[in-house]
Design an enzyme around this catalytic site. Structure first.
Site, PDB file in Angstrom:
ATOM      1  N   GLY A   1       0.839  -1.195   0.000  1.00 51.70           N
ATOM      2  CA  GLY A   1       0.000   0.000   0.000  1.00 51.70           C
ATOM      3  C   GLY A   1       0.872   1.242   0.000  1.00 51.70           C
ATOM      4  O   GLY A   1       2.072   1.196  -0.306  1.00 51.70           O
TER       5      GLY A   1
ATOM      6  N   ILE B   1       1.991   2.959   2.523  1.00 52.70           N
ATOM      7  CA  ILE B   1       3.080   2.836   3.493  1.00 52.70           C
ATOM      8  C   ILE B   1       4.205   1.987   2.915  1.00 52.70           C
ATOM      9  O   ILE B   1       5.389   2.339   3.000  1.00 52.70           O
ATOM     10  CB  ILE B   1       2.561   2.223   4.808  1.00 52.70           C
ATOM     11  CG1 ILE B   1       1.689   3.240   5.558  1.00 52.70           C
ATOM     12  CG2 ILE B   1       3.720   1.788   5.699  1.00 52.70           C
ATOM     13  CD1 ILE B   1       1.105   2.701   6.846  1.00 52.70           C
TER      14      ILE B   1
ATOM     15  N   CYS C   1       1.553   5.732  14.591  1.00 52.32           N
ATOM     16  CA  CYS C   1       2.103   7.028  14.180  1.00 52.32           C
ATOM     17  C   CYS C   1       1.961   8.049  15.309  1.00 52.32           C
ATOM     18  O   CYS C   1       2.876   8.834  15.577  1.00 52.32           O
ATOM     19  CB  CYS C   1       1.434   7.517  12.911  1.00 52.32           C
ATOM     20  SG  CYS C   1      -0.375   7.524  12.964  1.00 52.32           S
TER      21      CYS C   1
ATOM     22  N   ASN D   1       1.586  11.305   9.305  1.00 47.37           N
ATOM     23  CA  ASN D   1       1.399  10.051  10.040  1.00 47.37           C
ATOM     24  C   ASN D   1       2.178   8.911   9.384  1.00 47.37           C
ATOM     25  O   ASN D   1       2.770   8.070  10.068  1.00 47.37           O
ATOM     26  CB  ASN D   1      -0.082   9.704  10.136  1.00 47.37           C
ATOM     27  CG  ASN D   1      -0.788   9.707   8.789  1.00 47.37           C
ATOM     28  OD1 ASN D   1      -0.521  10.552   7.932  1.00 47.37           O
ATOM     29  ND2 ASN D   1      -1.698   8.785   8.602  1.00 47.37           N
TER      30      ASN D   1
END
Length: 294
Positions: A15, A17, A128, A268
């Site tokens: 994804g 991230i 985060c 984040n």
């Protein structure tokens, strides 16, 4: 460190991230990506393959088949899958770095207990919000142990993917546990706001700690010093407000993303990915001390 002394890493999850992690791995002189694994074909996996990286839709099973030469695995999937991933990887000797809020690995915040990384096998990066607030909270606790801590994280709705939304309960629980662990506070409360506002708001965390008679000057010094340590690997990290009263300290921090892959408001993602890379590079230092970072 010369390129032949890099350590091999793999990423579970493709994804946003995972893609940002791959950019950071590519820029690191101490890390080399050996595999990107997902459970399904998606745009992230396609983009990873376009950069020349080996990819697979076989998930943890395919990763286990290619585990030779891999020293660190980043789990950027979801909290529900993480227990299965650890079950497979535990016998291998690799370091598993958990970017999900599963609360299974040793809670780790690089500037607080990063020195323990070489002896760990399973590391949890909390969340985060935890990565943004705990360095400051830990600094406050060195002066006064809080009686209670409240943490409010606000992020742009656009920066919260499907896995983040599905794991909000785990996020809150894991962050609360870590806040109590690192601060010594007997109780804590964590709140999360996902804002659909346009333009998207920056990632912001406000912590309030109830303490006895805080010294304003000491608190400012401790918090600023803690922030500088985080800024060494998260340049977009900044304390924007710090107030002390007769029984409390309130600190607000904002994180601006500075990478190429993610928008500025997605701080984040920035802070937890930066923490993950920091942990992996600490592992590289331990494996190859002759090439330790200066």
């Amino acid at each position: 460190m010369p390129s032949h002394r890099t350590i091999g890493v793999a990423v579970l999850g493709a994804g946003l991230i995972g893609l940002d992690l791959l950019d950071r791995i590519r820029r690191s002189p101490w890390l080399g990506c050996r595999l990107v694994a997902s459970h399904r074909q998606n745009l992230g996996l396609i983009r990873a393959a376009e950069t020349g990286l080996p990819t697979t839709t076989g998930g943890i099973t395919a990763l286990m088949d290619a585990i030779d030469g891999i020293d660190v695995v980043f789990d950027a999937s979801n909290a529900d899958s993480h227990a299965k991933h650890w079950q497979h990887l535990e016998p291998t000797g690799v370091l598993l770095v958990d970017l999900t809020p599963s609360n299974l690995g040793t809670a780790t915040v690089p500037t607080v207990n990063g020195a323990d990384v070489p002896s760990e096998r399973h590391i949890g990066l909390v969340s985060c919000g935890g990565q943004a607030a705990i360095p400051l909270l830990y600094a406050i606790a060195q002066h006064r142990t809080p009686r209670y801590v409240e943490l409010v994280s606000t992020g742009a709705s656009r920066s919260a993917g499907r896995a983040t939304r599905l794991n909000l309960d785990e996020y809150i629980d894991t962050t609360q546990r870590a806040v109590c662990h690192f601060s010594g506070a007997p109780t804590a409360r964590v709140l999360v706001n996902l804002s659909p506002a346009t333009p998207p708001p920056p990632f912001r965390v406000t912590l309030t700690a109830l303490v006895d008679a805080p010294d304003s000057e000491v608190m400012h010094q401790l918090v600023q010093a803690a922030a500088q340590r985080v800024q060494a690997f998260v340049p977009g990290y900044a304390v924007t407000a710090l107030e002390t009263g007769h029984d409390r300290v309130t600190v607000t921090v904002e994180v601006t993303a500075t990478g190429e892959r993610i928008p500025a408001h997605a701080g984040n993602l920035e802070i937890i990915n930066a923490a993950a890379i920091q942990v992996a590079e600490l592992r590289a230092d331990a494996l190859h001390p002759e090439g330790a970072r200066s």
